[in-house]
Design a protein around this motif. Structure first.
Motif, mmCIF file in Angstrom:
data_model
loop_
_atom_site.group_PDB
_atom_site.id
_atom_site.type_symbol
_atom_site.label_atom_id
_atom_site.label_comp_id
_atom_site.label_asym_id
_atom_site.label_seq_id
_atom_site.Cartn_x
_atom_site.Cartn_y
_atom_site.Cartn_z
ATOM 1 N N ILE A 47 0.833 -1.207 0.000
ATOM 2 C CA ILE A 47 0.000 0.000 0.000
ATOM 3 C C ILE A 47 0.867 1.257 0.000
ATOM 4 O O ILE A 47 0.595 2.220 -0.727
ATOM 5 N N MET A 48 1.945 1.246 0.791
ATOM 6 C CA MET A 48 2.851 2.403 0.842
ATOM 7 C C MET A 48 3.536 2.622 -0.505
ATOM 8 O O MET A 48 3.696 3.763 -0.949
ATOM 9 N N ASP A 49 3.923 1.538 -1.173
ATOM 10 C CA ASP A 49 4.538 1.655 -2.506
ATOM 11 C C ASP A 49 3.550 2.264 -3.495
ATOM 12 O O ASP A 49 3.922 3.124 -4.309
ATOM 13 N N LEU A 50 2.300 1.813 -3.433
ATOM 14 C CA LEU A 50 1.284 2.352 -4.339
ATOM 15 C C LEU A 50 1.052 3.840 -4.083
ATOM 16 O O LEU A 50 0.953 4.631 -5.016
ATOM 17 N N ARG A 51 0.974 4.219 -2.813
ATOM 18 C CA ARG A 51 0.763 5.635 -2.488
ATOM 19 C C ARG A 51 1.941 6.487 -2.956
ATOM 20 O O ARG A 51 1.749 7.617 -3.425
ATOM 21 N N ASN A 52 3.146 5.939 -2.827
ATOM 22 C CA ASN A 52 4.328 6.659 -3.297
ATOM 23 C C ASN A 52 4.280 6.855 -4.810
ATOM 24 O O ASN A 52 4.571 7.941 -5.322
ATOM 25 N N ASN A 53 3.888 5.799 -5.537
ATOM 26 C CA ASN A 53 3.780 5.896 -6.997
ATOM 27 C C ASN A 53 2.691 6.882 -7.411
ATOM 28 O O ASN A 53 2.863 7.639 -8.367
ATOM 29 N N ILE A 54 1.590 6.881 -6.676
ATOM 30 C CA ILE A 54 0.507 7.824 -6.975
ATOM 31 C C ILE A 54 0.969 9.255 -6.729
ATOM 32 O O ILE A 54 0.682 10.170 -7.512
ATOM 33 N N GLY A 55 1.714 9.450 -5.632
ATOM 34 C CA GLY A 55 2.244 10.792 -5.346
ATOM 35 C C GLY A 55 3.197 11.273 -6.429
ATOM 36 O O GLY A 55 3.138 12.434 -6.857
ATOM 37 N N MET A 56 4.072 10.374 -6.903
ATOM 38 C CA MET A 56 4.998 10.737 -7.974
ATOM 39 C C MET A 56 4.235 11.054 -9.265
ATOM 40 O O MET A 56 4.540 12.025 -9.956
ATOM 41 N N ASN A 57 3.237 10.219 -9.574
ATOM 42 C CA ASN A 57 2.446 10.443 -10.784
ATOM 43 C C ASN A 57 1.699 11.762 -10.726
ATOM 44 O O ASN A 57 1.556 12.460 -11.740
ATOM 45 N N THR A 58 1.213 12.117 -9.546
ATOM 46 C CA THR A 58 0.506 13.389 -9.382
ATOM 47 C C THR A 58 1.448 14.560 -9.643
ATOM 48 O O THR A 58 1.080 15.546 -10.272
ATOM 49 N N LEU A 89 3.294 16.209 -25.115
ATOM 50 C CA LEU A 89 2.887 16.460 -23.730
ATOM 51 C C LEU A 89 1.433 16.063 -23.505
ATOM 52 O O LEU A 89 1.089 15.496 -22.458
ATOM 53 N N GLU A 90 0.569 16.357 -24.463
ATOM 54 C CA GLU A 90 -0.843 15.984 -24.340
ATOM 55 C C GLU A 90 -0.990 14.462 -24.249
ATOM 56 O O GLU A 90 -1.779 13.952 -23.446
ATOM 57 N N ALA A 91 -0.221 13.748 -25.086
ATOM 58 C CA ALA A 91 -0.263 12.285 -25.044
ATOM 59 C C ALA A 91 0.261 11.769 -23.705
ATOM 60 O O ALA A 91 -0.298 10.829 -23.119
ATOM 61 N N SER A 92 1.327 12.394 -23.193
ATOM 62 C CA SER A 92 1.897 11.991 -21.896
ATOM 63 C C SER A 92 0.913 12.245 -20.765
ATOM 64 O O SER A 92 0.807 11.441 -19.830
ATOM 65 N N LYS A 93 0.198 13.346 -20.847
ATOM 66 C CA LYS A 93 -0.792 13.679 -19.808
ATOM 67 C C LYS A 93 -1.910 12.646 -19.788
ATOM 68 O O LYS A 93 -2.351 12.207 -18.719
ATOM 69 N N SER A 94 -2.358 12.240 -20.987
ATOM 70 C CA SER A 94 -3.412 11.231 -21.073
ATOM 71 C C SER A 94 -2.945 9.907 -20.475
ATOM 72 O O SER A 94 -3.683 9.256 -19.716
ATOM 73 N N ARG A 95 -1.707 9.497 -20.802
ATOM 74 C CA ARG A 95 -1.174 8.251 -20.245
ATOM 75 C C ARG A 95 -1.021 8.346 -18.734
ATOM 76 O O ARG A 95 -1.306 7.390 -18.002
ATOM 77 N N ASN A 96 -0.560 9.493 -18.274
ATOM 78 C CA ASN A 96 -0.368 9.702 -16.841
ATOM 79 C C ASN A 96 -1.692 9.575 -16.091
ATOM 80 O O ASN A 96 -1.759 8.931 -15.032
ATOM 81 N N GLU A 97 -2.739 10.185 -16.630
ATOM 82 C CA GLU A 97 -4.045 10.146 -15.957
ATOM 83 C C GLU A 97 -4.612 8.734 -15.945
ATOM 84 O O GLU A 97 -5.220 8.308 -14.959
ATOM 85 N N GLU A 119 -2.799 5.941 -16.004
ATOM 86 C CA GLU A 119 -1.986 5.187 -15.048
ATOM 87 C C GLU A 119 -2.377 5.521 -13.615
ATOM 88 O O GLU A 119 -2.460 4.632 -12.759
ATOM 89 N N ASN A 120 -2.639 6.798 -13.358
ATOM 90 C CA ASN A 120 -3.028 7.206 -12.013
ATOM 91 C C ASN A 120 -4.376 6.594 -11.623
ATOM 92 O O ASN A 120 -4.584 6.195 -10.473
ATOM 93 N N LEU A 121 -5.295 6.531 -12.581
ATOM 94 C CA LEU A 121 -6.593 5.904 -12.319
ATOM 95 C C LEU A 121 -6.414 4.430 -11.985
ATOM 96 O O LEU A 121 -7.029 3.913 -11.037
ATOM 97 N N ASN A 122 -5.562 3.744 -12.740
ATOM 98 C CA ASN A 122 -5.307 2.318 -12.486
ATOM 99 C C ASN A 122 -4.663 2.102 -11.121
ATOM 100 O O ASN A 122 -5.007 1.154 -10.395
ATOM 101 N N LEU A 123 -3.719 2.980 -10.770
ATOM 102 C CA LEU A 123 -3.049 2.856 -9.476
ATOM 103 C C LEU A 123 -4.022 3.099 -8.324
ATOM 104 O O LEU A 123 -3.990 2.385 -7.309
ATOM 105 N N ASN A 124 -4.895 4.090 -8.465
ATOM 106 C CA ASN A 124 -5.877 4.368 -7.415
ATOM 107 C C ASN A 124 -6.882 3.223 -7.282
ATOM 108 O O ASN A 124 -7.327 2.913 -6.167
ATOM 109 N N THR A 125 -7.236 2.624 -8.427
ATOM 110 C CA THR A 125 -8.142 1.468 -8.381
ATOM 111 C C THR A 125 -7.489 0.309 -7.643
ATOM 112 O O THR A 125 -8.114 -0.343 -6.797
ATOM 113 N N LEU A 126 -6.226 0.038 -7.959
ATOM 114 C CA LEU A 126 -5.495 -1.040 -7.292
ATOM 115 C C LEU A 126 -5.328 -0.755 -5.801
ATOM 116 O O LEU A 126 -5.467 -1.657 -4.966
ATOM 117 N N LEU A 127 -5.053 0.507 -5.459
ATOM 118 C CA LEU A 127 -4.921 0.882 -4.058
ATOM 119 C C LEU A 127 -6.224 0.644 -3.309
ATOM 120 O O LEU A 127 -6.232 0.110 -2.190
#
Length: 301
Positions: A49-60, A241-249, A251-259
């Protein structure tokens, strides 16, 4: 093996305490909504859980970097659009000023308008985004471009480096901020060209006037084409950058779902487990009351 009343009582208390501990665990989970509330509850799960939160924080943070950079390059595109429009107007004035039938006063008026346009160009190239100058190289807190009729449009040669932005783990994008990229070499760039245009318009020498429609007009066309090419490069960066933002969002959704899957409880399931354990606890109390009923007086009777 002889079973004594003390053995029965000890076993009863141990079992009762175990049931009570389990019931308390379910109560904590229901009240907090989380599977674990302390590291000791499940050290391995807590680590994940801590690893996931860290990854979410970095992604944010990366998402914030990307959004800021998109705003930066969009501001650059707007500034270059304005700069191109100004250069197109200067081109029209050069063609008009190259007319040999114009009087000195007419040509002086054209020169004054060119000067005003170059000052406007300076202002556009000094555009800032969020308090940082977008074409100042890496010295984003210092005004990059200056203009005087004597020196023309100038910039600090030290402003020749672009900025790198981190938009993902190990992923960097280069943002075009170099003054040189925009205006060319200090000795043979846009500033020197515009200085020569003003000088030729200010001259009565037929050779200088002839240069307007020849050499200087040709060089200005090259600078306009270079400006359009720079806009195209910045547009490509914006698309990335627009493509990177879409991928980032995503990935963040997937990480939050897993968390959520790992740390959030299923309320219906936990409520059922709590009710089952509560029933078990009540049954333990009832069984214990039968064990604890006999006393010394019961044996003496």
């Amino acid at each position: 093996m002889r079973i004594t009343n003390k053995t029965l009582a000890t076993n009863f208390l141990n079992n009762l305490n175990r049931n009570l501990t389990q019931m308390s665990k379910y109560q904590n989970q229901l009240s907090s909504g989380k599977v674990v509330t302390r590291a000791s509850d499940d050290p391995m799960l807590v680590s994940k859980i801590m690893d996931l939160r860290n990854n979410i924080g970095m992604n944010t943070q990366y998402n914030s970097n990307i959004s800021d950079t998109i705003g930066w390059v969009e501001t650059q595109d707007g500034a270059l659009n304005g700069a191109t429009a100004i250069l197109q107007r200067v081109r029209e004035l050069i063609i008009y000023g190259a007319n040999g039938t114009l009087s000195a006063s007419d040509r002086a008026a054209i020169k004054d308008e060119v000067v005003q346009n170059v000052e406007g160009l300076r202002d556009v190239l000094n555009t800032n985004f969020d308090g940082r100058y977008i074409f100042a190289g890496q010295n984003t807190k210092t005004i990059p471009f200056k203009f005087t009729e004597a020196e023309g449009l100038t910039y600090d040669p030290a402003n020749d480096k672009n900025i790198m932005r981190e938009i993902g783990q190990g992923i960097n994008v280069e943002i075009i901020t170099s003054s040189k990229e925009v205006a060319g070499d200090a000795s043979d760039g846009l500033g020197a060209l515009l200085k020569n245009v003003i000088s030729s318009l200010n001259s009565t020498d037929p050779a200088e006037i002839e240069k307007l429609s020849g050499e200087l007009l040709g060089k200005l066309d090259e600078k306009i084409e270079s400006m359009l090419s720079l806009r195209s490069r910045i547009g490509a960066i914006n698309n990335r950058l627009e493509a990177s933002k879409s991928r980032n969002e995503t990935e963040n959704l997937n990480l939050n779902t897993l968390l959520s899957q790992r740390e959030d409880i299923d309320i219906a399931e936990k409520f059922m487990e709590y009710n089952v354990m509560s029933t078990v606890y009540q049954a333990s109390l009832a069984a214990g009351s039968k064990i604890l009923q006999p006393s010394l007086l019961d044996y003496l009777r």
